[in-house]
Each structure stands twice: as C-alpha cells, then as structure tokens.
Design a protein around this motif. Structure first.
Motif, PDB file in Angstrom:
ATOM      1  N   LYS A 145       0.835  -1.211   0.000  1.00 28.17           N
ATOM      2  CA  LYS A 145       0.000   0.000   0.000  1.00 28.17           C
ATOM      3  C   LYS A 145       0.867   1.257   0.000  1.00 28.17           C
ATOM      4  CE  LYS A 145      -4.052  -2.063   2.233  1.00 28.17           C
ATOM      5  NZ  LYS A 145      -4.904  -2.086   3.452  1.00 28.17           N
ATOM      6  N   GLU A 146       1.971   1.215   0.736  1.00 30.76           N
ATOM      7  CA  GLU A 146       2.893   2.353   0.745  1.00 30.76           C
ATOM      8  C   GLU A 146       3.528   2.546  -0.631  1.00 30.76           C
ATOM      9  OE1 GLU A 146       4.896   5.579   1.611  1.00 30.76           O
ATOM     10  OE2 GLU A 146       3.590   4.638   3.105  1.00 30.76           O
ATOM     11  N   LEU A 147       3.933   1.448  -1.251  1.00 39.13           N
ATOM     12  CA  LEU A 147       4.542   1.525  -2.579  1.00 39.13           C
ATOM     13  C   LEU A 147       3.542   2.032  -3.608  1.00 39.13           C
ATOM     14  CD1 LEU A 147       6.458  -1.873  -2.454  1.00 39.13           C
ATOM     15  CD2 LEU A 147       7.493   0.398  -2.351  1.00 39.13           C
ATOM     16  N   GLU A 148       2.296   1.593  -3.512  1.00 35.16           N
ATOM     17  CA  GLU A 148       1.269   2.071  -4.436  1.00 35.16           C
ATOM     18  C   GLU A 148       0.988   3.551  -4.224  1.00 35.16           C
ATOM     19  OE1 GLU A 148      -1.452  -1.860  -5.349  1.00 35.16           O
ATOM     20  OE2 GLU A 148      -1.800  -0.775  -3.469  1.00 35.16           O
ATOM     21  N   SER A 149       1.012   3.981  -2.971  1.00 31.81           N
ATOM     22  CA  SER A 149       0.817   5.399  -2.679  1.00 31.81           C
ATOM     23  C   SER A 149       1.908   6.233  -3.340  1.00 31.81           C
ATOM     24  CB  SER A 149       0.819   5.627  -1.166  1.00 31.81           C
ATOM     25  OG  SER A 149       0.765   7.007  -0.859  1.00 31.81           O
ATOM     26  N   PHE A 150       3.143   5.754  -3.236  1.00 30.19           N
ATOM     27  CA  PHE A 150       4.248   6.464  -3.882  1.00 30.19           C
ATOM     28  C   PHE A 150       4.122   6.402  -5.402  1.00 30.19           C
ATOM     29  CE2 PHE A 150       8.577   6.358  -5.710  1.00 30.19           C
ATOM     30  CZ  PHE A 150       8.968   7.645  -5.373  1.00 30.19           C
ATOM     31  N   GLU A 151       3.746   5.233  -5.913  1.00 31.37           N
ATOM     32  CA  GLU A 151       3.603   5.050  -7.356  1.00 31.37           C
ATOM     33  C   GLU A 151       2.574   6.019  -7.935  1.00 31.37           C
ATOM     34  OE1 GLU A 151       3.032   1.182 -10.242  1.00 31.37           O
ATOM     35  OE2 GLU A 151       1.592   1.440  -8.607  1.00 31.37           O
ATOM     36  N   HIS A 152       1.501   6.261  -7.203  1.00 34.85           N
ATOM     37  CA  HIS A 152       0.428   7.126  -7.693  1.00 34.85           C
ATOM     38  C   HIS A 152       0.678   8.600  -7.404  1.00 34.85           C
ATOM     39  CE1 HIS A 152      -2.253   3.327  -7.225  1.00 34.85           C
ATOM     40  NE2 HIS A 152      -1.679   3.374  -8.414  1.00 34.85           N
ATOM     41  N   SER A 153       1.740   8.908  -6.689  1.00 29.30           N
ATOM     42  CA  SER A 153       2.060  10.297  -6.380  1.00 29.30           C
ATOM     43  C   SER A 153       2.727  10.958  -7.577  1.00 29.30           C
ATOM     44  CB  SER A 153       2.988  10.373  -5.166  1.00 29.30           C
ATOM     45  OG  SER A 153       4.311   9.980  -5.523  1.00 29.30           O
ATOM     46  N   GLU A 154       2.930  12.257  -7.473  1.00 27.38           N
ATOM     47  CA  GLU A 154       3.591  13.002  -8.544  1.00 27.38           C
ATOM     48  C   GLU A 154       5.100  13.085  -8.345  1.00 27.38           C
ATOM     49  OE1 GLU A 154       1.684  16.781  -8.803  1.00 27.38           O
ATOM     50  OE2 GLU A 154      -0.221  15.956  -9.533  1.00 27.38           O
ATOM     51  N   MET A 155       5.619  12.310  -7.403  1.00 29.79           N
ATOM     52  CA  MET A 155       7.057  12.330  -7.146  1.00 29.79           C
ATOM     53  C   MET A 155       7.836  11.741  -8.328  1.00 29.79           C
ATOM     54  SD  MET A 155       7.470  13.722  -4.197  1.00 29.79           S
ATOM     55  CE  MET A 155       6.060  14.750  -4.650  1.00 29.79           C
ATOM     56  N   PRO A 156       9.066  12.219  -8.571  1.00 31.90           N
ATOM     57  CA  PRO A 156       9.896  11.630  -9.632  1.00 31.90           C
ATOM     58  C   PRO A 156      10.286  10.209  -9.257  1.00 31.90           C
ATOM     59  CG  PRO A 156      11.187  13.141  -8.296  1.00 31.90           C
ATOM     60  CD  PRO A 156       9.757  13.302  -7.850  1.00 31.90           C
ATOM     61  N   LYS A 157      10.403   9.358 -10.263  1.00 31.70           N
ATOM     62  CA  LYS A 157      10.676   7.943 -10.011  1.00 31.70           C
ATOM     63  C   LYS A 157      11.764   7.449 -10.951  1.00 31.70           C
ATOM     64  CE  LYS A 157       5.820   7.525  -8.787  1.00 31.70           C
ATOM     65  NZ  LYS A 157       5.525   8.950  -9.090  1.00 31.70           N
ATOM     66  N   GLY A 158      12.745   6.747 -10.395  1.00 30.69           N
ATOM     67  CA  GLY A 158      13.805   6.154 -11.197  1.00 30.69           C
ATOM     68  C   GLY A 158      13.511   4.697 -11.479  1.00 30.69           C
ATOM     69  N   ARG A 159      14.100   4.172 -12.543  1.00 27.18           N
ATOM     70  CA  ARG A 159      13.958   2.750 -12.852  1.00 27.18           C
ATOM     71  C   ARG A 159      14.718   1.930 -11.816  1.00 27.18           C
ATOM     72  NH1 ARG A 159      16.017   2.029 -18.829  1.00 27.18           N
ATOM     73  NH2 ARG A 159      15.630  -0.150 -18.301  1.00 27.18           N
ATOM     74  N   PRO A 160      14.156   0.796 -11.380  1.00 33.14           N
ATOM     75  CA  PRO A 160      14.855  -0.033 -10.393  1.00 33.14           C
ATOM     76  C   PRO A 160      16.228  -0.494 -10.863  1.00 33.14           C
ATOM     77  CG  PRO A 160      12.568  -0.715 -10.612  1.00 33.14           C
ATOM     78  CD  PRO A 160      12.825   0.270 -11.707  1.00 33.14           C
ATOM     79  N   ASN A 161      16.348  -0.825 -12.148  1.00 33.31           N
ATOM     80  CA  ASN A 161      17.619  -1.260 -12.730  1.00 33.31           C
ATOM     81  C   ASN A 161      17.499  -1.152 -14.239  1.00 33.31           C
ATOM     82  OD1 ASN A 161      16.503  -3.890 -13.757  1.00 33.31           O
ATOM     83  ND2 ASN A 161      16.230  -4.235 -11.569  1.00 33.31           N
ATOM     84  N   SER A 162      18.512  -1.601 -14.957  1.00 32.08           N
ATOM     85  CA  SER A 162      18.519  -1.425 -16.408  1.00 32.08           C
ATOM     86  C   SER A 162      17.569  -2.364 -17.136  1.00 32.08           C
ATOM     87  CB  SER A 162      19.941  -1.616 -16.952  1.00 32.08           C
ATOM     88  OG  SER A 162      20.399  -2.933 -16.702  1.00 32.08           O
ATOM     89  N   MET A 163      17.000  -3.361 -16.436  1.00 33.13           N
ATOM     90  CA  MET A 163      16.119  -4.325 -17.086  1.00 33.13           C
ATOM     91  C   MET A 163      14.659  -4.160 -16.680  1.00 33.13           C
ATOM     92  SD  MET A 163      18.470  -7.778 -16.969  1.00 33.13           S
ATOM     93  CE  MET A 163      17.387  -8.709 -18.064  1.00 33.13           C
ATOM     94  N   ASN A 164      14.397  -3.515 -15.560  1.00 33.72           N
ATOM     95  CA  ASN A 164      13.021  -3.322 -15.089  1.00 33.72           C
ATOM     96  C   ASN A 164      12.603  -1.869 -15.258  1.00 33.72           C
ATOM     97  OD1 ASN A 164      14.049  -5.729 -13.113  1.00 33.72           O
ATOM     98  ND2 ASN A 164      11.854  -5.887 -13.510  1.00 33.72           N
ATOM     99  N   ASN A 165      11.367  -1.664 -15.688  1.00 31.58           N
ATOM    100  CA  ASN A 165      10.844  -0.312 -15.878  1.00 31.58           C
ATOM    101  C   ASN A 165       9.891   0.120 -14.774  1.00 31.58           C
ATOM    102  OD1 ASN A 165      11.957   0.367 -18.622  1.00 31.58           O
ATOM    103  ND2 ASN A 165      10.855  -1.505 -19.146  1.00 31.58           N
ATOM    104  N   TYR A 166       9.355  -0.846 -14.026  1.00 26.07           N
ATOM    105  CA  TYR A 166       8.346  -0.532 -13.022  1.00 26.07           C
ATOM    106  C   TYR A 166       8.803  -1.025 -11.651  1.00 26.07           C
ATOM    107  CZ  TYR A 166       5.477   0.368 -17.109  1.00 26.07           C
ATOM    108  OH  TYR A 166       5.004   0.863 -18.299  1.00 26.07           O
ATOM    109  N   GLY A 167       8.748  -0.134 -10.682  1.00 27.86           N
ATOM    110  CA  GLY A 167       9.169  -0.478  -9.336  1.00 27.86           C
ATOM    111  C   GLY A 167       9.683   0.754  -8.613  1.00 27.86           C
ATOM    112  N   VAL A 168      10.356   0.535  -7.492  1.00 24.13           N
ATOM    113  CA  VAL A 168      10.782   1.642  -6.637  1.00 24.13           C
ATOM    114  C   VAL A 168      12.200   1.391  -6.136  1.00 24.13           C
ATOM    115  CG1 VAL A 168      10.300   2.941  -4.526  1.00 24.13           C
ATOM    116  CG2 VAL A 168       8.401   2.025  -5.875  1.00 24.13           C
ATOM    117  N   LEU A 169      13.049   2.415  -6.235  1.00 22.05           N
ATOM    118  CA  LEU A 169      14.380   2.379  -5.635  1.00 22.05           C
ATOM    119  C   LEU A 169      14.242   2.784  -4.171  1.00 22.05           C
ATOM    120  CD1 LEU A 169      16.241   4.108  -8.570  1.00 22.05           C
ATOM    121  CD2 LEU A 169      16.805   1.834  -7.705  1.00 22.05           C
TER     122      LEU A 169
END
Length: 356
Positions: free
Chosen positions: A157-181
C-alpha cells in the motif's frame, strides 16, 4: 581512471568504470552487450547474435546504436538524477505508512527470527541451518519465510501510494521499468541497512562464506512490479551482487515463476534450468552470479523486494560484471560496493564464487 585514484562516496564505496560500457541490455533482442563507443566494435562482436534475433537491416542496427547510447547517457547521469529525485522526495512526499520506514522485529516472520537467532548462536553450523531452510536445488538456492503478512500488505500500500504520487521515479535497474528504488524513497538507513547487517548477514555467512557472505558491507535494494501492460517477465541475467535476496510481497497473480540456470562462470552448451514458484512472504537466497530470469505473469500484479548484497573484499579482487580488475570511479552512497583500500582487519583472501 586508475584503480584507487577515484574519490570515494559514503564510507569509501566506489563503482567500476565498466558500468558505462558493459552489460548494456537490449530488450527487443534479449541481449546484453558491451559497447566502447565504436559501432564497428559492436558489429564485429555482436553482429551474428543480433541478426539471429532479428536485427537484419542497417536501419535496425542504427536503432540499436541509438538505444545503447541513450542507455549510456542515462547511466552517466544516474548519480546526479538519483540525488535530485531523493531530495525532492524527502522534501515533498508524505508516506502513507511512515512507521514502515524503520525496521521493527514485528515486521519479520517468527520462523525467520528463530533461524537468524540460530545463526548467531555458538553452535551454529551449515548443516544446522540447512535443516531450518528449504533447499531448492543443488544450485545453492534456499527459501525461508521472511516477512509477516501484515507488513507485506502495508508495504505494498505504501509503494502504491508512492507510485500514484507526482514524485519523480527512477527505474529499479537497467532491465526493469516498473518499481521503486528504496534508497530514493528513504528506506536505506533505518530499514535496509540494519536488515542486512543484523539479519541477512548471519544467514549468508553460513550459506555463502566463499562469496563473502560474512562480509556483506553494502547493498542495492529495490522493489519490482510485474503486471499486464507493464513489465511481464525478465530475461536471463545475473545480478551485480555476491548474494541476492528476492522476497515475494504479493499481491495476487498467476504464473511469473522464476527460473535458474548455471552459475555465470559454468560453461554448459545446454543449460539446465529449474523453475521456482513464488511463495508469498517468503524469500529466496541465491548467489548473485546465478543465471536466472522470470517467466511472464498472465494476470494480476506481482511485487518483489530485491536486495543485492555486496562484499567489497570479494569484488575488489574481480568485478563480477566485467570479469576484470575493477577500474574504480567516483560514486555516491554505496556505489557498486567497491572500496579503494583494504581493511587490515579483513581476511587476506576470500575464495571467489566462480572458483567453486
């Protein structure tokens, strides 16, 4: 830059210059390449493999070069961009569950706590630990419960809250496009670092002593998300880590199993794969150099916590990503886990995983 000449980041951690030239992933062709800035070098070394995967025209090859150069540019800007994002998030993001940002034992599964307690006891040995975890195969892959169900549900739920926020987001790594650092989210200092030091290192010290398991002094932690119309699967690869923890957090999903092949140094013309199902709230421990990937999810969402744990006394001898003596360059935070000076208190030698 010569080894040892770079300025260190936090606690002296550095990166290897190969980060800007090696293991550049081409998603369309499922291929990792090395690119030194010369298109003809790429053509010589990877032309046959690219053609076999469908890159047959000059226009397609030019598109590959453009894609690679874009990724190299992203990597060169990564440190600055990451610091910028972290500062913005720290100033502006209001966590939905702020209590999750500091590790508490109540977050952890009782059996996990019991297993770690055994590992820190005087009578602990490998055989005793193996009787307390599930051995997946002879590839030294182990499974055990890690987190409580309630923690995983709140964490998503915390990760989804961040995902839906307007905060800038980086890619977890060079192979994944969705997730959180998680370092950018602010979870490194009070959660991931003590989790590695107090709970994961005692396990790794017994399971992977030859991989520096007793000397894991840095990490990279992130959460990856797989879903329809997003990332579905993950091509075969090995991690930039000595030891990896992969925890299935949830939610509800079908398929998406992991698969494991040989260790990266083991040459086998016909790889032997094993398929491993996700078990919610359980974690898989494996050597970072173990070749692995993920099959496609066919419904739902799959969230996994990944922690790449690194041992400087192992990787200082040989960079696991380029198989050369590391060419050290300046880095922020934990960098890629290299250090410029050897601590006199550390063992003189450590057997590399690739030698077993």
């Amino acid at each position: 830059m010569a080894a040892g000449s770079a300025r260190p980041g936090r606690k002296g951690f550095l990166s290897c210059a190969c980060f800007f030239t090696d293991n550049l992933f081409l998603p369309r062709y499922g291929l990792h390449v090395r690119y030194a800035g010369d298109p003809e070098q790429l053509r010589r070394e990877y032309g046959p493999a690219l053609r076999q995967r469908g890159c047959r025209t000059e226009e397609e090859f030019t598109a590959v070069i453009q894609e690679i150069e874009k990724e190299v540019k992203r990597r060169k800007e990564l440190s600055y961009r990451s610091k910028e994002r972290k500062a913005i998030i720290s100033r502006n993001y209001r966590p939905k569950h702020p209590e999750l940002y500091s590790l508490q034992e109540s977050f952890l599964a009782p059996k996990f706590l019991e297993t770690v307690k055994y590992c820190t006891s005087k009578e602990a040995d490998l055989q005793g630990l193996l009787s307390r975890v599930e051995t997946i195969s002879d590839k030294r892959i182990y499974r055990l419960p890690v987190f409580a169900k309630e923690f995983c549900q709140a964490f998503i739920k915390e990760l989804e809250s961040f995902e839906h926020s307007e905060m800038p987001k980086g890619r977890p790594n060079s192979m994944n496009n969705y997730g959180v650092l998680l370092n950018e989210l602010g979870m490194d200092e009070a959660f991931i670092t003590p989790f590695r030091e107090k709970y994961l290192q005692p396990l790794a010290a017994l399971l992977y002593p030859d991989c520096g398991g007793g000397h894991l002094d840095s990490h990279k932690a992130f959460v990856v998300k797989y879903a329809l119309k997003e990332d579905l699967d993950l091509s075969s690869h090995y991690d930039n880590a000595e030891v990896t923890l992969n925890v299935s957090l949830g939610k509800e999903f079908t398929d998406g199993n992991l698969y494991f092949a040989e260790f990266r140094e083991d040459i086998n013309p016909v790889p032997k794969y094993i398929e491993v199902e996700h078990v919610l709230f359980h974690g898989l421990l494996h050597r970072g150099g173990q070749m692995h990937g993920a099959l496609p999810v066919t419904s739902g969402e799959r969230w996994n916590l990944i922690i790449w744990m690194r041992s400087s006394i192992v990787r200082n001898q040989l960079c696991p990503m380029c198989n050369r003596t590391p060419e050290l360059v300046e880095a922020d935070g934990f960098g890629e886990g290299f250090t410029s000076n050897f601590d006199d208190s550390q063992p003189e030698t450590v057997d590399l995983c690739s030698l077993i």
